[in-house]
Scaffold this motif. Structure first.
Motif, PDB file in Angstrom:
ATOM      1  N   SER A  35       0.830  -1.187   0.000  1.00 54.80           N
ATOM      2  CA  SER A  35       0.000   0.000   0.000  1.00 54.80           C
ATOM      3  C   SER A  35       0.873   1.248   0.000  1.00 54.80           C
ATOM      4  CB  SER A  35      -0.907   0.002   1.236  1.00 54.80           C
ATOM      5  OG  SER A  35      -1.721   1.140   1.265  1.00 54.80           O
ATOM      6  N   GLY A  36       0.833   1.997  -1.105  1.00 52.79           N
ATOM      7  CA  GLY A  36       1.599   3.232  -1.198  1.00 52.79           C
ATOM      8  C   GLY A  36       3.055   3.064  -1.532  1.00 52.79           C
ATOM      9  N   VAL A  37       3.481   1.865  -1.943  1.00 49.29           N
ATOM     10  CA  VAL A  37       4.897   1.676  -2.248  1.00 49.29           C
ATOM     11  C   VAL A  37       5.090   0.566  -3.288  1.00 49.29           C
ATOM     12  CG1 VAL A  37       5.273   0.017  -0.360  1.00 49.29           C
ATOM     13  CG2 VAL A  37       7.210   1.315  -1.265  1.00 49.29           C
ATOM     14  N   PHE A  38       5.956   0.835  -4.254  1.00 43.58           N
ATOM     15  CA  PHE A  38       6.437  -0.191  -5.190  1.00 43.58           C
ATOM     16  C   PHE A  38       7.876  -0.513  -4.805  1.00 43.58           C
ATOM     17  CE2 PHE A  38       9.195  -0.522  -9.024  1.00 43.58           C
ATOM     18  CZ  PHE A  38       8.918  -1.844  -9.326  1.00 43.58           C
ATOM     19  N   VAL A  39       8.177  -1.775  -4.643  1.00 42.10           N
ATOM     20  CA  VAL A  39       9.514  -2.191  -4.230  1.00 42.10           C
ATOM     21  C   VAL A  39      10.324  -2.524  -5.478  1.00 42.10           C
ATOM     22  CG1 VAL A  39      10.857  -3.712  -2.735  1.00 42.10           C
ATOM     23  CG2 VAL A  39       8.480  -3.186  -2.162  1.00 42.10           C
ATOM     24  N   THR A  40      11.355  -1.734  -5.769  1.00 40.28           N
ATOM     25  CA  THR A  40      12.173  -2.028  -6.945  1.00 40.28           C
ATOM     26  C   THR A  40      12.859  -3.377  -6.765  1.00 40.28           C
ATOM     27  OG1 THR A  40      14.223  -1.031  -6.127  1.00 40.28           O
ATOM     28  CG2 THR A  40      12.628   0.437  -7.203  1.00 40.28           C
ATOM     29  N   PRO A  41      13.153  -4.079  -7.853  1.00 39.83           N
ATOM     30  CA  PRO A  41      13.833  -5.366  -7.728  1.00 39.83           C
ATOM     31  C   PRO A  41      15.147  -5.282  -6.949  1.00 39.83           C
ATOM     32  CG  PRO A  41      12.973  -5.092  -9.948  1.00 39.83           C
ATOM     33  CD  PRO A  41      12.766  -3.785  -9.256  1.00 39.83           C
ATOM     34  N   SER A  42      15.896  -4.197  -7.139  1.00 40.16           N
ATOM     35  CA  SER A  42      17.167  -4.057  -6.418  1.00 40.16           C
ATOM     36  C   SER A  42      16.930  -3.873  -4.925  1.00 40.16           C
ATOM     37  CB  SER A  42      17.954  -2.866  -6.968  1.00 40.16           C
ATOM     38  OG  SER A  42      18.321  -3.079  -8.320  1.00 40.16           O
ATOM     39  N   ASP A  43      15.919  -3.080  -4.564  1.00 34.68           N
ATOM     40  CA  ASP A  43      15.583  -2.913  -3.150  1.00 34.68           C
ATOM     41  C   ASP A  43      15.056  -4.212  -2.558  1.00 34.68           C
ATOM     42  OD1 ASP A  43      16.381  -0.308  -2.875  1.00 34.68           O
ATOM     43  OD2 ASP A  43      14.374   0.562  -2.894  1.00 34.68           O
ATOM     44  N   SER A  44      14.240  -4.919  -3.326  1.00 31.56           N
ATOM     45  CA  SER A  44      13.691  -6.190  -2.854  1.00 31.56           C
ATOM     46  C   SER A  44      14.812  -7.174  -2.510  1.00 31.56           C
ATOM     47  CB  SER A  44      12.770  -6.791  -3.921  1.00 31.56           C
ATOM     48  OG  SER A  44      12.261  -8.041  -3.503  1.00 31.56           O
ATOM     49  N   LEU A  45      15.802  -7.234  -3.372  1.00 29.71           N
ATOM     50  CA  LEU A  45      16.939  -8.128  -3.139  1.00 29.71           C
ATOM     51  C   LEU A  45      17.662  -7.754  -1.848  1.00 29.71           C
ATOM     52  CD1 LEU A  45      18.692 -10.448  -4.343  1.00 29.71           C
ATOM     53  CD2 LEU A  45      20.017  -8.673  -5.516  1.00 29.71           C
ATOM     54  N   ALA A  46      17.899  -6.448  -1.654  1.00 29.57           N
ATOM     55  CA  ALA A  46      18.580  -5.980  -0.453  1.00 29.57           C
ATOM     56  C   ALA A  46      17.755  -6.251   0.801  1.00 29.57           C
ATOM     57  CB  ALA A  46      18.879  -4.486  -0.581  1.00 29.57           C
ATOM     58  N   LEU A  47      16.453  -6.074   0.704  1.00 27.94           N
ATOM     59  CA  LEU A  47      15.579  -6.299   1.845  1.00 27.94           C
ATOM     60  C   LEU A  47      15.513  -7.776   2.219  1.00 27.94           C
ATOM     61  CD1 LEU A  47      12.956  -3.683   0.816  1.00 27.94           C
ATOM     62  CD2 LEU A  47      13.669  -3.972   3.187  1.00 27.94           C
ATOM     63  N   ILE A  48      15.483  -8.654   1.226  1.00 27.40           N
ATOM     64  CA  ILE A  48      15.504 -10.093   1.513  1.00 27.40           C
ATOM     65  C   ILE A  48      16.808 -10.458   2.216  1.00 27.40           C
ATOM     66  CG2 ILE A  48      15.623 -12.386   0.457  1.00 27.40           C
ATOM     67  CD1 ILE A  48      13.676 -11.356  -1.683  1.00 27.40           C
ATOM     68  N   CYS A  49      17.907  -9.867   1.759  1.00 28.18           N
ATOM     69  CA  CYS A  49      19.202 -10.131   2.382  1.00 28.18           C
ATOM     70  C   CYS A  49      19.216  -9.671   3.837  1.00 28.18           C
ATOM     71  CB  CYS A  49      20.302  -9.431   1.589  1.00 28.18           C
ATOM     72  SG  CYS A  49      21.971  -9.657   2.267  1.00 28.18           S
ATOM     73  N   ASP A  50      18.714  -8.455   4.084  1.00 27.14           N
ATOM     74  CA  ASP A  50      18.757  -7.911   5.439  1.00 27.14           C
ATOM     75  C   ASP A  50      17.793  -8.616   6.385  1.00 27.14           C
ATOM     76  OD1 ASP A  50      19.917  -6.018   7.234  1.00 27.14           O
ATOM     77  OD2 ASP A  50      18.073  -4.842   7.159  1.00 27.14           O
ATOM     78  N   ASN A  51      16.774  -9.254   5.829  1.00 26.64           N
ATOM     79  CA  ASN A  51      15.770  -9.950   6.651  1.00 26.64           C
ATOM     80  C   ASN A  51      15.881 -11.463   6.528  1.00 26.64           C
ATOM     81  OD1 ASN A  51      13.670  -7.782   7.766  1.00 26.64           O
ATOM     82  ND2 ASN A  51      14.301  -7.130   5.730  1.00 26.64           N
ATOM     83  N   TRP A  52      17.102 -11.957   6.336  1.00 25.95           N
ATOM     84  CA  TRP A  52      17.275 -13.395   6.109  1.00 25.95           C
ATOM     85  C   TRP A  52      16.792 -14.242   7.277  1.00 25.95           C
ATOM     86  CZ3 TRP A  52      20.119 -15.859   9.725  1.00 25.95           C
ATOM     87  CH2 TRP A  52      21.142 -15.182  10.384  1.00 25.95           C
ATOM     88  N   GLU A  53      16.770 -13.675   8.481  1.00 26.54           N
ATOM     89  CA  GLU A  53      16.325 -14.468   9.643  1.00 26.54           C
ATOM     90  C   GLU A  53      14.876 -14.920   9.500  1.00 26.54           C
ATOM     91  OE1 GLU A  53      19.463 -11.553  11.267  1.00 26.54           O
ATOM     92  OE2 GLU A  53      17.774 -11.481   9.845  1.00 26.54           O
TER      93      GLU A  53
END
Length: 288
Positions: A35-53
């Motif tokens: 809601s209110g945000v599109f996650v760019t593929p590059s950001d998505s990759l970084a976010l998956i990495c940072d939230n690996w737990e």
């Protein structure tokens, strides 16, 4: 849903975090939005990495042992990998380069980088469970991230949304504004002339002769990207022209020019614009 998969009729749909997810026809690419945000593929990759737990494949192994992105993708992953001390690679475009890194131990008896996370700016994300991008896996990874983020939320309290996760990530690491422009159907000779002009003027030229801009954005270096595979030693050259800039506050930015043969006719010149911004007050601005 209840634990058995049946609908939970007591849940108020309006209170649930909104996750928008899409795959292409064969399921290898993915798009993530909230809601209110599109996650760019590059950001998505970084976010998956940072939230690996939050992702079982990584959590049971204590995190990814290697991460990689294609060179034209934004440097959002680089920042997370450095902060979390995860081996990082920037490769040419093409999943085969990720495949070698995934198979480093298995096929070459070298460093084991699995579990592995990788992706490209063209909506491809994947891990080492298969040697190809997997859009369905990426969507499930985001569902896991949302579930983990909402574990401690008390009943009746607002749930953590995709927008919250993205904004918190930008506040922690900075935002990489990013945009790609495709110039399709260009005559092949003309496309090569464009690349030759950029190469001769900046990569092989004298950057000291380029006048400083009144805007405060100045070119600091230029290179033609090449890659030596750390696994089998193979070399890949002429993978794109990179112009690196710096703002007056020290924040980096870059422009990448790359020829692509995936267009329907003629040549395609892809131009990638990226700007790093650590000022949280500017994170809601539009991409270039």
């Amino acid at each position: 849903l209840n634990a058995d998969g049946s609908p939970d009729t007591s849940a108020d749909p309006k209170s649930l975090p909104t996750l928008g997810a899409a795959n292409d026809g064969d399921g290898d690419r993915n798009l993530i939005a909230g809601s209110g945000v599109f996650v760019t593929p590059s950001d998505s990759l970084a976010l998956i990495c940072d939230n690996w737990e939050a992702i079982p494949h990584f959590a049971k192994a204590g995190g990814p042992r290697g991460v990689a992105r294609s060179m034209p993708s934004s440097a959002a992953l680089d920042v997370v990998a450095e902060a979390r001390d995860i081996p990082f690679f920037s490769t040419p475009t093409g999943w085969k380069f990720f495949g070698n890194l995934m198979s480093s131990k298995e096929m070459f008896d070298k460093t084991d980088f699995t579990p592995f996370l990788c992706g490209e700016e063209s909506f491809g994300t994947g891990s080492d469970h298969i040697r190809e991008k997997d859009g369905l896996w990426a969507v499930l990874a985001w569902m896991s991230i949302l579930m983990k983020a909402n574990e401690g939320v008390a009943e009746g309290e607002p749930l953590v949304s995709v927008n919250d996760i993205v904004k918190n990530h930008w506040a922690k690491y900075g935002r990489h504004f990013y945009c790609r422009y495709d110039f399709e159907g260009v005559d092949s000779d003309d496309a090569n002339k464009v690349m030759d002009l950029v190469r001769s003027t900046f990569v092989n030229g004298d950057l000291s002769s380029v006048a400083d801009e009144d805007s405060g954005i100045n070119i600091v270096s230029a290179e033609e990207f090449g890659y030596t595979d750390p696994v089998d030693g193979s070399q890949t050259s002429n993978q794109g022209l990179i112009l690196n800039f710096e703002y007056s506050n020290g924040d980096p930015s870059r422009v990448v020019f790359r020829l692509s043969g995936t267009g329907s006719a003629g040549a395609t010149i892809r131009m990638y614009l990226e700007k790093y911004e650590k000022d949280v007050s500017k994170h809601d601005e539009a991409a270039p």
